[in-house]
Design a protein around this motif. Structure first.
Motif, mmCIF file in Angstrom:
data_model
loop_
_atom_site.group_PDB
_atom_site.id
_atom_site.type_symbol
_atom_site.label_atom_id
_atom_site.label_comp_id
_atom_site.label_asym_id
_atom_site.label_seq_id
_atom_site.Cartn_x
_atom_site.Cartn_y
_atom_site.Cartn_z
ATOM 1 N N VAL A 25 -35.873 23.339 35.772
ATOM 2 C CA VAL A 25 -36.035 23.526 34.322
ATOM 3 C C VAL A 25 -35.395 22.368 33.568
ATOM 4 O O VAL A 25 -35.951 21.851 32.587
ATOM 5 C CB VAL A 25 -35.419 24.870 33.878
ATOM 6 N N MET A 26 -34.232 21.920 34.032
ATOM 7 C CA MET A 26 -33.539 20.801 33.393
ATOM 8 C C MET A 26 -34.400 19.542 33.414
ATOM 9 O O MET A 26 -34.567 18.858 32.399
ATOM 10 C CB MET A 26 -32.220 20.548 34.134
ATOM 11 N N ALA A 27 -34.966 19.224 34.575
ATOM 12 C CA ALA A 27 -35.776 18.019 34.716
ATOM 13 C C ALA A 27 -37.051 18.095 33.884
ATOM 14 O O ALA A 27 -37.445 17.120 33.226
ATOM 15 C CB ALA A 27 -36.117 17.785 36.183
ATOM 16 N N LYS A 28 -37.712 19.247 33.899
ATOM 17 C CA LYS A 28 -38.949 19.407 33.142
ATOM 18 C C LYS A 28 -38.696 19.344 31.636
ATOM 19 O O LYS A 28 -39.448 18.706 30.887
ATOM 20 C CB LYS A 28 -39.610 20.744 33.503
ATOM 21 N N MET A 29 -37.613 19.980 31.191
ATOM 22 C CA MET A 29 -37.309 19.967 29.761
ATOM 23 C C MET A 29 -36.931 18.568 29.270
ATOM 24 O O MET A 29 -37.182 18.222 28.116
ATOM 25 C CB MET A 29 -36.187 20.967 29.452
ATOM 26 N N LEU A 40 -22.118 20.803 36.513
ATOM 27 C CA LEU A 40 -22.299 19.619 37.353
ATOM 28 C C LEU A 40 -23.734 19.511 37.856
ATOM 29 O O LEU A 40 -24.256 18.411 38.027
ATOM 30 C CB LEU A 40 -21.324 19.654 38.529
ATOM 31 N N GLY A 41 -24.374 20.658 38.093
ATOM 32 C CA GLY A 41 -25.787 20.619 38.456
ATOM 33 C C GLY A 41 -26.628 20.034 37.337
ATOM 34 O O GLY A 41 -27.552 19.252 37.580
ATOM 35 N N ASP A 42 -26.310 20.398 36.093
ATOM 36 C CA ASP A 42 -26.988 19.810 34.939
ATOM 37 C C ASP A 42 -26.750 18.309 34.876
ATOM 38 O O ASP A 42 -27.665 17.520 34.608
ATOM 39 C CB ASP A 42 -26.486 20.451 33.638
ATOM 40 N N VAL A 43 -25.498 17.905 35.087
ATOM 41 C CA VAL A 43 -25.139 16.487 35.048
ATOM 42 C C VAL A 43 -25.909 15.718 36.123
ATOM 43 O O VAL A 43 -26.456 14.635 35.863
ATOM 44 C CB VAL A 43 -23.622 16.299 35.238
ATOM 45 N N LEU A 44 -25.969 16.264 37.325
ATOM 46 C CA LEU A 44 -26.673 15.603 38.420
ATOM 47 C C LEU A 44 -28.148 15.387 38.088
ATOM 48 O O LEU A 44 -28.698 14.309 38.300
ATOM 49 C CB LEU A 44 -26.540 16.421 39.708
ATOM 50 N N THR A 45 -28.799 16.429 37.584
ATOM 51 C CA THR A 45 -30.222 16.314 37.261
ATOM 52 C C THR A 45 -30.457 15.381 36.085
ATOM 53 O O THR A 45 -31.372 14.550 36.101
ATOM 54 C CB THR A 45 -30.813 17.698 36.947
ATOM 55 N N GLU A 46 -29.640 15.502 35.045
ATOM 56 C CA GLU A 46 -29.797 14.688 33.841
ATOM 57 C C GLU A 46 -29.552 13.221 34.115
ATOM 58 O O GLU A 46 -30.273 12.351 33.618
ATOM 59 C CB GLU A 46 -28.835 15.183 32.760
ATOM 60 N N VAL A 47 -28.535 12.921 34.899
ATOM 61 C CA VAL A 47 -28.151 11.519 35.120
ATOM 62 C C VAL A 47 -28.884 10.906 36.314
ATOM 63 O O VAL A 47 -29.326 9.752 36.240
ATOM 64 C CB VAL A 47 -26.628 11.410 35.335
#
Length: 247
Positions: free
Chosen positions: A148-152, A71-78
């Motif tokens: 890291v998610m946002a930068k990538m 969910l942390g990935d989803v939050l950052t990605e979306v």
């Protein structure tokens, strides 16, 4: 906004405080899973029978705690780093309050005719050192994961989502484990340095593997939310300081 529209690429800073359709629901799910995985999963050691190995013990919380990273990935990605940061602070505050509430309730003198105090303490009694380690590790690990998610996403131009979800988890769960296990168990009775290292590496590998297995679910949720929101958020000019909660 028409849900049939193709998601439009936007800079995170252009959203400011704009309300988004599903953000509150994802935030609530993130905090809920975080709290429940700590309350219901952290205290139980389960066992699985592995072919050729036999019984292998593991912390039951590992089954659901990594869903929080998904969910942390989803939050950052979306929704971008700033909104993920807001959720991390909400989770951090919730963990502190949960620990305080558990301490107060366990410490209250039980009624003379109530026989459940020992069982209650066994379930909700918390070792301060472990609680502190858990909260600090969560904070640092989640912020590493989101950063890291946002930068990538910027580096990859929004392509190859799986590289970001797995790569950010390798980093985030690595920081989480490197902080939690030494803080919680190094020097504790029954915990040798070798055992701490073994558990640290084992749990890190299992959590990253669980994230990889859940990749199709992450793709489905991210795709659904992007279509519904009509946005694809990039953090090219974002202030990545973790020390604020504004969006």
């Amino acid at each position: 906004m028409n849900s049939a529209h193709t998601p439009r690429a936007v800079e995170a800073e252009s959203l400011h405080g704009r309300p988004l359709r599903y953000f509150d629901f994802v935030m609530a799910a993130f905090v809920t899973i975080l709290l429940l995985s700590n309350v219901l999963g952290a205290g139980k050691v389960a066992v699985v029978d592995l072919p050729g190995i036999g019984d292998w013990p593991f912390g039951a919380g590992i089954l659901f705690f990594p869903v929080g990273y998904v969910l942390g990935d989803v939050l950052t990605e979306v929704y971008g780093y700033a909104r993920a940061r807001r959720c991390i602070w909400a989770g951090f505050a919730a963990l502190i309050f949960m620990a305080f509430m558990a301490w107060v309730v366990v410490a209250l003198p039980p009624a003379a005719d109530w026989t459940g105090q020992a069982s209650y303490e066994a379930v909700f009694g918390q070792v301060p050192r472990i609680v502190f380690a858990s909260i600090v590790a969560f904070w640092a690990g989640e912020f590493t994961n989101s950063y890291v998610m946002a930068k990538m996403k910027v580096w990859t131009g929004g392509k190859h989502l799986w590289t970001r979800t797995i790569g950010s988890t390798v980093a985030g769960q690595g920081v989480d484990s490197l902080i939690f296990y030494p803080l919680a168990f190094l020097g504790a009775a029954g915990w040798t340095n070798d055992l701490v290292l073994k558990v640290l590496i084992t749990q890190w590998v299992l959590k990253v593997s669980w994230e990889a297995i859940l990749t199709p679910v992450t793709y489905a949720v991210v795709g659904f939310l992007k279509r519904r929101e009509g946005l694809d958020v990039y953090d090219r000019k974002t202030d990545f300081t973790p020390f604020k909660a504004s969006v």
